[in-house]
Design a protein around this motif. Structure first.
Motif, PDB file in Angstrom:
ATOM      1  N   VAL A  43      50.993  24.063-105.734  1.00  0.00           N
ATOM      2  CA  VAL A  43      51.953  24.726-104.687  1.00  0.00           C
ATOM      3  C   VAL A  43      53.167  26.114-104.761  1.00  0.00           C
ATOM      4  CG1 VAL A  43      53.973  24.117-105.734  1.00  0.00           C
ATOM      5  CG2 VAL A  43      53.775  23.377-103.387  1.00  0.00           C
ATOM      6  N   LEU A  44      52.986  26.426-105.880  1.00  0.00           N
ATOM      7  CA  LEU A  44      53.359  27.958-105.563  1.00  0.00           C
ATOM      8  C   LEU A  44      52.054  29.228-104.718  1.00  0.00           C
ATOM      9  CD1 LEU A  44      54.641  30.494-107.075  1.00  0.00           C
ATOM     10  CD2 LEU A  44      53.040  30.863-108.595  1.00  0.00           C
ATOM     11  N   ASN A  45      50.618  28.237-104.996  1.00  0.00           N
ATOM     12  CA  ASN A  45      49.645  29.276-104.165  1.00  0.00           C
ATOM     13  C   ASN A  45      49.542  28.967-102.103  1.00  0.00           C
ATOM     14  OD1 ASN A  45      48.706  30.557-106.321  1.00  0.00           O
ATOM     15  ND2 ASN A  45      46.981  28.519-106.485  1.00  0.00           N
ATOM     16  N   GLN A  46      50.639  28.143-102.122  1.00  0.00           N
ATOM     17  CA  GLN A  46      51.051  27.897-100.562  1.00  0.00           C
ATOM     18  C   GLN A  46      51.604  28.818 -99.914  1.00  0.00           C
ATOM     19  OE1 GLN A  46      53.318  23.744-100.045  1.00  0.00           O
ATOM     20  NE2 GLN A  46      52.730  24.495 -97.159  1.00  0.00           N
ATOM     21  N   TYR A  47      52.345  30.099-100.624  1.00  0.00           N
ATOM     22  CA  TYR A  47      53.360  30.911-100.169  1.00  0.00           C
ATOM     23  C   TYR A  47      52.570  31.904-100.419  1.00  0.00           C
ATOM     24  CZ  TYR A  47      55.422  26.438 -99.658  1.00  0.00           C
ATOM     25  OH  TYR A  47      56.254  25.469 -98.842  1.00  0.00           O
ATOM     26  N   ALA A  48      51.583  32.459-101.283  1.00  0.00           N
ATOM     27  CA  ALA A  48      51.198  33.726-101.812  1.00  0.00           C
ATOM     28  C   ALA A  48      50.425  33.913-100.560  1.00  0.00           C
ATOM     29  CB  ALA A  48      50.597  32.989-103.036  1.00  0.00           C
ATOM     30  N   ASP A  49      50.268  35.108-100.424  1.00  0.00           N
ATOM     31  CA  ASP A  49      48.713  36.062 -99.642  1.00  0.00           C
ATOM     32  C   ASP A  49      47.863  36.358 -99.866  1.00  0.00           C
ATOM     33  OD1 ASP A  49      50.263  35.323 -96.836  1.00  0.00           O
ATOM     34  OD2 ASP A  49      51.185  37.330 -97.701  1.00  0.00           O
ATOM     35  N   PRO A  50      46.494  36.304 -99.743  1.00  0.00           N
ATOM     36  CA  PRO A  50      45.968  36.064 -98.437  1.00  0.00           C
ATOM     37  C   PRO A  50      45.724  34.478 -98.961  1.00  0.00           C
ATOM     38  CG  PRO A  50      43.746  36.482 -99.868  1.00  0.00           C
ATOM     39  CD  PRO A  50      45.338  36.603-100.823  1.00  0.00           C
ATOM     40  N   GLY A  51      46.527  33.379 -99.688  1.00  0.00           N
ATOM     41  CA  GLY A  51      46.004  31.925 -99.669  1.00  0.00           C
ATOM     42  C   GLY A  51      44.483  31.898-100.040  1.00  0.00           C
ATOM     43  N   GLU A  52      44.355  30.339 -99.662  1.00  0.00           N
ATOM     44  CA  GLU A  52      42.711  29.600-100.018  1.00  0.00           C
ATOM     45  C   GLU A  52      42.131  29.607 -98.989  1.00  0.00           C
ATOM     46  OE1 GLU A  52      46.063  28.759-101.171  1.00  0.00           O
ATOM     47  OE2 GLU A  52      45.875  28.519-102.435  1.00  0.00           O
ATOM     48  N   PRO A  53      40.766  30.021 -99.134  1.00  0.00           N
ATOM     49  CA  PRO A  53      39.497  29.440 -97.660  1.00  0.00           C
ATOM     50  C   PRO A  53      39.650  28.377 -97.523  1.00  0.00           C
ATOM     51  CG  PRO A  53      38.435  30.422 -99.734  1.00  0.00           C
ATOM     52  CD  PRO A  53      40.162  30.200 -99.451  1.00  0.00           C
ATOM     53  N   PHE A  54      39.442  27.181 -96.453  1.00  0.00           N
ATOM     54  CA  PHE A  54      38.920  26.498 -95.854  1.00  0.00           C
ATOM     55  C   PHE A  54      37.634  25.522 -96.793  1.00  0.00           C
ATOM     56  CE2 PHE A  54      37.070  23.570 -93.180  1.00  0.00           C
ATOM     57  CZ  PHE A  54      37.601  22.283 -93.320  1.00  0.00           C
ATOM     58  N   LEU A  55      38.274  24.332 -96.922  1.00  0.00           N
ATOM     59  CA  LEU A  55      37.712  24.332 -98.136  1.00  0.00           C
ATOM     60  C   LEU A  55      37.002  24.429 -99.954  1.00  0.00           C
ATOM     61  CD1 LEU A  55      34.423  21.835 -95.836  1.00  0.00           C
ATOM     62  CD2 LEU A  55      36.669  21.127 -97.157  1.00  0.00           C
ATOM     63  N   TYR A  56      38.437  25.284-100.062  1.00  0.00           N
ATOM     64  CA  TYR A  56      38.181  25.563-101.628  1.00  0.00           C
ATOM     65  C   TYR A  56      38.494  24.501-102.553  1.00  0.00           C
ATOM     66  CZ  TYR A  56      42.862  24.584-102.215  1.00  0.00           C
ATOM     67  OH  TYR A  56      44.657  24.256-102.777  1.00  0.00           O
TER      68      TYR A  56
ATOM     69  N   TYR B 172      46.909  13.832 -90.089  1.00  0.00           N
ATOM     70  CA  TYR B 172      44.988  12.716 -90.702  1.00  0.00           C
ATOM     71  C   TYR B 172      45.358  12.313 -91.910  1.00  0.00           C
ATOM     72  CZ  TYR B 172      40.741  13.071 -88.601  1.00  0.00           C
ATOM     73  OH  TYR B 172      39.552  12.392 -87.968  1.00  0.00           O
ATOM     74  N   PHE B 173      44.609  11.176 -91.278  1.00  0.00           N
ATOM     75  CA  PHE B 173      44.044  10.478 -92.929  1.00  0.00           C
ATOM     76  C   PHE B 173      43.639  11.367 -94.219  1.00  0.00           C
ATOM     77  CE2 PHE B 173      40.201   8.921 -91.000  1.00  0.00           C
ATOM     78  CZ  PHE B 173      39.618   9.834 -91.997  1.00  0.00           C
ATOM     79  N   SER B 174      42.568  12.099 -93.622  1.00  0.00           N
ATOM     80  CA  SER B 174      41.751  13.057 -94.782  1.00  0.00           C
ATOM     81  C   SER B 174      42.773  13.808 -94.909  1.00  0.00           C
ATOM     82  CB  SER B 174      41.047  14.095 -93.818  1.00  0.00           C
ATOM     83  OG  SER B 174      41.502  14.476 -93.060  1.00  0.00           O
ATOM     84  N   GLY B 175      43.967  14.472 -94.341  1.00  0.00           N
ATOM     85  CA  GLY B 175      44.894  15.341 -95.270  1.00  0.00           C
ATOM     86  C   GLY B 175      44.189  16.546 -95.027  1.00  0.00           C
ATOM     87  N   GLN B 176      45.225  17.345 -96.083  1.00  0.00           N
ATOM     88  CA  GLN B 176      45.427  18.836 -95.838  1.00  0.00           C
ATOM     89  C   GLN B 176      43.455  19.232 -96.174  1.00  0.00           C
ATOM     90  OE1 GLN B 176      45.187  21.849 -98.811  1.00  0.00           O
ATOM     91  NE2 GLN B 176      44.650  19.842 -99.595  1.00  0.00           N
ATOM     92  N   ASN B 177      42.830  20.924 -95.915  1.00  0.00           N
ATOM     93  CA  ASN B 177      42.183  21.169 -97.107  1.00  0.00           C
ATOM     94  C   ASN B 177      40.845  20.169 -96.479  1.00  0.00           C
ATOM     95  OD1 ASN B 177      40.309  23.575 -97.790  1.00  0.00           O
ATOM     96  ND2 ASN B 177      40.432  22.447-100.030  1.00  0.00           N
TER      97      ASN B 177
ATOM     98  N   TRP C  35      46.845  22.985 -97.118  1.00  0.00           N
ATOM     99  CA  TRP C  35      48.118  22.729 -97.033  1.00  0.00           C
ATOM    100  C   TRP C  35      48.914  22.659 -96.077  1.00  0.00           C
ATOM    101  CZ3 TRP C  35      49.592  23.076-101.779  1.00  0.00           C
ATOM    102  CH2 TRP C  35      48.666  23.886-102.948  1.00  0.00           C
ATOM    103  N   VAL C  36      48.018  22.572 -94.707  1.00  0.00           N
ATOM    104  CA  VAL C  36      48.983  21.448 -93.796  1.00  0.00           C
ATOM    105  C   VAL C  36      49.395  19.848 -94.648  1.00  0.00           C
ATOM    106  CG1 VAL C  36      48.586  20.144 -91.372  1.00  0.00           C
ATOM    107  CG2 VAL C  36      47.252  22.651 -92.195  1.00  0.00           C
ATOM    108  N   TYR C  37      50.112  19.776 -93.791  1.00  0.00           N
ATOM    109  CA  TYR C  37      51.242  18.736 -94.409  1.00  0.00           C
ATOM    110  C   TYR C  37      51.913  18.491 -95.510  1.00  0.00           C
ATOM    111  CZ  TYR C  37      48.451  16.082 -90.742  1.00  0.00           C
ATOM    112  OH  TYR C  37      47.594  16.246 -90.114  1.00  0.00           O
ATOM    113  N   GLN C  38      52.134  19.751 -96.726  1.00  0.00           N
ATOM    114  CA  GLN C  38      52.371  19.646 -97.568  1.00  0.00           C
ATOM    115  C   GLN C  38      53.300  20.869 -97.874  1.00  0.00           C
ATOM    116  OE1 GLN C  38      50.920  18.628-100.578  1.00  0.00           O
ATOM    117  NE2 GLN C  38      49.644  18.075 -99.035  1.00  0.00           N
ATOM    118  N   ASN C  39      54.392  20.629 -99.043  1.00  0.00           N
ATOM    119  CA  ASN C  39      55.885  21.621 -98.769  1.00  0.00           C
ATOM    120  C   ASN C  39      57.173  21.411-100.302  1.00  0.00           C
ATOM    121  OD1 ASN C  39      59.085  21.463 -98.718  1.00  0.00           O
ATOM    122  ND2 ASN C  39      58.191  22.133 -96.740  1.00  0.00           N
ATOM    123  N   TRP C  40      57.083  22.738-100.758  1.00  0.00           N
ATOM    124  CA  TRP C  40      57.201  22.736-101.765  1.00  0.00           C
ATOM    125  C   TRP C  40      58.165  22.097-102.260  1.00  0.00           C
ATOM    126  CZ3 TRP C  40      62.509  25.019-103.517  1.00  0.00           C
ATOM    127  CH2 TRP C  40      62.981  25.449-102.461  1.00  0.00           C
ATOM    128  N   ILE C  41      58.855  20.828-101.295  1.00  0.00           N
ATOM    129  CA  ILE C  41      60.316  20.409-101.574  1.00  0.00           C
ATOM    130  C   ILE C  41      59.598  19.180-101.727  1.00  0.00           C
ATOM    131  CG2 ILE C  41      62.773  19.535-100.751  1.00  0.00           C
ATOM    132  CD1 ILE C  41      63.172  22.273 -99.342  1.00  0.00           C
TER     133      ILE C  41
END
Length: 556
Positions: free
Chosen positions: A484-497, A446-451, A426-432
């Motif tokens: 995008v709803l999951n960006q703000y929900a706990d506990p969030g996704e693990p890396f490389l989900y 960074y060109f490869s993007g989030q996750n 979710w780095v670089y992303q936003n619900w807006i």
């Protein structure tokens, strides 16, 4: 009368200053080979440029070359014993000084005419220089032929570059019209570090797109102010940069740099981004075939950073960015020394629904040994200290990068690099949608993007002046992107989900710069791509491929 006298004298002083012959205060494109030379000099401890942002002004490049020249003269003193420079580096320095040192018109360096010689370069189409004004106009053409995805690929580009200066004022303007033609053409360029494009025309198996950059700049050495559209990069990143890279098309900005002391620099940017989000209220239908005139919502990028050198072997950089939208340009973000996150609180009223997308970043560069540099960069999109202390990193949305550079390891005139970059979900992303970290829908980070993460290594060696060999290897992994709803929900996704795309590549390139900006290049690249997501990557881009190319280029 007294007031008029003061004003008159101030005007004459300013005019006199502007009339002095000087090097061009214009930005040198980031593809110029001189940057590779200065990087080696920095690693060898010859110079210590405190530069977080690039490209640099030609005046700044000349200043660093003068420092190298000064160091060389000290080394050649018979008393000295430290032989730092190789024969190749001495010839490189002489060549670059001939390019970036302006001819003094008052000493017989007056130029005026077509196809006249420039400063150690090929003839310009037109070149004029006198004691108060200089202008240069040159063509820019390139042709490339090769293979990609087991199909032939042809590229050609034509355009021009204009630059000039009058005293402390400089200006540039460049334009490129580009054509790409292939049976299987990667039009989106979403999964490579190649700069994104805005397609203007599609005909059969070909696409056309253009890009233009330019600037008007005032600089007195310690202070630079520019209205500029250029491919800026922020940070030491080798395979890419976390805060601002050249992945997205360039965008116009107001750029400010202040350097009152050798150990201190302050940077500021305010840029105008293309959101790609249509404003349904302001858009309207026309009388021409009922076509709609589409209006996009406004979107802006703001950055400021402070860079310090507290010790000779240590550089520290801290800063923040803001992506704001859906309102007019806000004056509060033009005051460079304000804390932008606090300014943003004026919009939120205790909630995030009306706020903007802010982030923090930092970089530490150390030189623990001669010829060795280590950098650690971070980009903090969202961070909760309580989660970090409890060991829960899923909702901490940040990116980090660790890199190593080593000059002259076993081979003279060489640089070996290694870098690992990780961008959490979710780095670089936003619900807006107007506040994602993008321009023209391409990431400005960074060109490869989030996750995703990437291992990058490279080895560069100069065989002789202008002749360079380059080897590189990359392993890039990209995970999924959920709602995008999951960006703000706990506990969030693990890396490389999610489903994984994996790219492995190894590349070799040889480049010969016969004269300034005149290149002959050739290269080969071995690629292997796999993707668990069957719909993300076209079938013809999966598998193992051997890409190759040969190219001719004149003009930066």
């Amino acid at each position: 009368m007294h007031f008029k006298y003061i004003v008159k004298n101030i005007f004459l002083i300013i005019l006199f200053i502007q009339m002095q012959p000087a090097a061009q205060p214009v930005f040198e494109p980031g593809e110029a080979s001189v940057y590779n030379f200065l990087e080696r000099m920095k690693l060898k401890g010859v110079i210590a440029p405190l530069e977080y942002a690039s490209p640099l002004l030609r005046t700044e490049i000349l200043s660093q070359l003068r420092e190298v020249e000064k160091y060389l003269k000290q080394e050649e003193n018979p008393v000295g014993t430290n032989k730092m420079f190789t024969t190749v580096e001495k010839s490189e320095l002489e060549w670059y000084l001939s390019i970036y040192t302006p001819v003094d018109p008052t000493a017989g360096g007056y130029l005026d005419g077509f196809l006249s010689e420039g400063d150690g370069v090929l003839p310009y189409i037109y070149n004029y220089r006198d004691s108060s004004f200089a202008v240069y106009f040159s063509p820019a053409v390139s042709f490339s032929y090769g293979g990609k995805f087991d199909k032939s690929l042809y590229r050609r580009s034509w355009g021009w570059r204009l630059s000039g200066n009058t005293g402390n004022f400089g200006f540039t303007g460049s334009f490129r019209e580009n054509l790409e033609e292939a049976e299987q053409l990667d039009q989106g360029k979403n999964y490579t570090d190649e700069q994104g494009i805005v397609i203007a025309k599609r005909v059969g198996n070909s696409i056309e797109h253009s890009n233009t950059n330019g600037s008007i700049t005032w600089s007195d050495g310690g202070f630079t102010l520019s209205f500029i559209k250029e491919n800026f990069r922020l940070g030491e990143g080798i395979g890419g940069q976390l805060v601002l890279s050249s992945k997205a098309p360039s965008f116009p900005m107001i750029y400010y740099k202040y350097s009152p002391a050798p150990w201190f620099k302050f940077y500021f940017m305010h840029g105008w981004l293309f959101s790609g989000v249509r404003d349904s209220v302001r858009s309207y239908r026309t009388e021409f075939k009922g076509n709609t005139r589409w209006i996009e919502l406004d979107k802006y990028f703001v950055m400021h950073a402070l860079q310090l050198r507290p010790l000779s072997f240590l550089d520290l950089t801290l800063g923040e960015t803001i992506i704001y939208s859906d309102r007019n340009v806000y004056l509060g973000y033009f005051i460079p020394f304000l804390f932008f996150r606090s300014v943003d609180h004026m919009f939120t009223h205790g909630g995030g629904d009306s706020g903007n997308n802010g982030s923090f970043f930092g970089e530490v560069t150390i030189r623990p040994l001669p010829k060795v540099s280590v950098h650690f960069s971070s980009f903090i999109d969202e961070f909760a200290l309580s989660n970090f202390l409890s060991g829960n990193m899923s909702r901490n949305q940040l990116a980090w990068q660790l890199g190593l550079k080593y000059a002259d390891l076993a081979v003279p005139n060489s640089v070996l690099t290694f870098e690992y970059t990780r961008v959490l979900p979710w780095v670089y992303q936003n619900w807006i949608p107007t506040q994602t970290y993008t321009n023209n829908k391409y990431l400005i980070g960074y060109f490869s993007g989030q996750n995703s993460d990437q291992i990058h290594t490279s080895f560069t060696v100069m065989l002789k002046k202008g002749v360079q060999l380059y080897f590189s290897g990359d392993v890039t992994r990209r995970g999924g992107l959920s709602e995008v709803l999951n960006q703000y929900a706990d506990p969030g996704e693990p890396f490389l989900y999610g489903e994984i795309r994996k790219d492995i590549s190894a590349a070799f390139q040889i480049s010969w710069e016969y004269a300034y900006g005149l290149f002959l290049k050739g290269g080969v690249k071995f690629n292997e791509t796999s993707d668990q997501n069957l719909s993300r990557t076209p079938l013809w881009q999966k598998g193992t491929f051997t890409d190759w190319y040969i190219s001719f280029q004149y003009g930066l």
